[in-house]
Design a protein around this motif. Structure first.
Motif, PDB file in Angstrom:
ATOM      1  N   TRP A   1       0.981  -1.072   0.166  1.00 14.77           N
ATOM      2  CA  TRP A   1       0.110  -0.161  -0.156  1.00 14.77           C
ATOM      3  C   TRP A   1       0.904   1.217  -0.006  1.00 14.77           C
ATOM      4  O   TRP A   1       2.030   1.162   0.261  1.00 14.77           O
ATOM      5  CB  TRP A   1      -0.951  -0.140   1.149  1.00 14.77           C
ATOM      6  N   LEU A   2       0.112   2.270  -0.338  1.00 12.56           N
ATOM      7  CA  LEU A   2       0.990   3.642  -0.148  1.00 12.56           C
ATOM      8  C   LEU A   2       0.013   4.661   0.128  1.00 12.56           C
ATOM      9  O   LEU A   2      -1.244   4.462  -0.360  1.00 12.56           O
ATOM     10  CB  LEU A   2       1.762   3.987  -1.246  1.00 12.56           C
ATOM     11  N   VAL A   3       0.139   5.609   0.929  1.00 12.80           N
ATOM     12  CA  VAL A   3      -0.503   6.694   1.337  1.00 12.80           C
ATOM     13  C   VAL A   3       0.059   7.842   0.613  1.00 12.80           C
ATOM     14  O   VAL A   3       1.393   7.946   0.901  1.00 12.80           O
ATOM     15  CB  VAL A   3      -0.688   6.804   2.871  1.00 12.80           C
ATOM     16  N   TYR A   4      -0.739   8.839   0.039  1.00 13.38           N
ATOM     17  CA  TYR A   4      -0.045   9.962  -0.570  1.00 13.38           C
ATOM     18  C   TYR A   4      -1.023  11.028  -0.742  1.00 13.38           C
ATOM     19  O   TYR A   4      -2.177  11.031  -0.384  1.00 13.38           O
ATOM     20  CB  TYR A   4       0.320   9.576  -1.949  1.00 13.38           C
ATOM     21  N   THR A   5      -0.598  12.312  -1.211  1.00 13.42           N
ATOM     22  CA  THR A   5      -1.028  13.504  -1.481  1.00 13.42           C
ATOM     23  C   THR A   5      -0.558  13.889  -2.818  1.00 13.42           C
ATOM     24  O   THR A   5       0.380  13.415  -3.261  1.00 13.42           O
ATOM     25  CB  THR A   5      -1.185  14.545  -0.421  1.00 13.42           C
ATOM     26  N   VAL A   6      -1.107  14.903  -3.450  1.00 15.74           N
ATOM     27  CA  VAL A   6      -0.820  15.521  -4.489  1.00 15.74           C
ATOM     28  C   VAL A   6      -0.683  17.155  -4.355  1.00 15.74           C
ATOM     29  O   VAL A   6      -1.707  17.804  -3.824  1.00 15.74           O
ATOM     30  CB  VAL A   6      -1.841  15.207  -5.733  1.00 15.74           C
ATOM     31  N   HIS A   7       0.796  17.589  -4.879  1.00 14.86           N
ATOM     32  CA  HIS A   7       0.753  19.055  -4.956  1.00 14.86           C
ATOM     33  C   HIS A   7       0.757  19.380  -6.407  1.00 14.86           C
ATOM     34  O   HIS A   7       1.918  19.197  -6.900  1.00 14.86           O
ATOM     35  CB  HIS A   7       2.040  19.368  -4.154  1.00 14.86           C
ATOM     36  N   GLY A   8      -0.119  19.917  -6.942  1.00 16.18           N
ATOM     37  CA  GLY A   8      -0.241  20.211  -8.243  1.00 16.18           C
ATOM     38  C   GLY A   8       0.127  18.947  -9.061  1.00 16.18           C
ATOM     39  O   GLY A   8      -0.636  18.140  -9.366  1.00 16.18           O
ATOM     40  N   GLU A   9       1.374  18.919  -9.926  1.00 12.57           N
ATOM     41  CA  GLU A   9       1.670  17.930 -10.632  1.00 12.57           C
ATOM     42  C   GLU A   9       2.642  16.795  -9.956  1.00 12.57           C
ATOM     43  O   GLU A   9       3.214  15.958 -10.488  1.00 12.57           O
ATOM     44  CB  GLU A   9       2.161  18.078 -11.930  1.00 12.57           C
TER      45      GLU A   9
END
Length: 55
Positions: free
Chosen positions: A36-44
């Motif tokens: 699994w991975l936990v992530y967020t997005v900052h623009g691109e």
């Protein structure tokens, strides 16, 4: 980390590159068969916050 787990994590990262919904400070998660991975997005940019495998 076993090669199979490494490959699965790379596939998960590749899969989340199409996520157009999540934007910082929101957090999302992607799950494979063992990893699994936990992530967020900052623009691109995808920021991976946590990654793990149940190996």
């Amino acid at each position: 980390m076993p090669d199979e787990s490494h490959e699965e994590i790379i596939l998960l990262i590749d899969a989340v590159t199409t996520d157009t919904e999540t934007q910082y400070p929101d957090v999302s998660a992607a799950f494979g068969e063992w990893c699994w991975l936990v992530y967020t997005v900052h623009g691109e940019v995808i920021e991976v916050l946590d990654v793990g495998c149940a190996c």
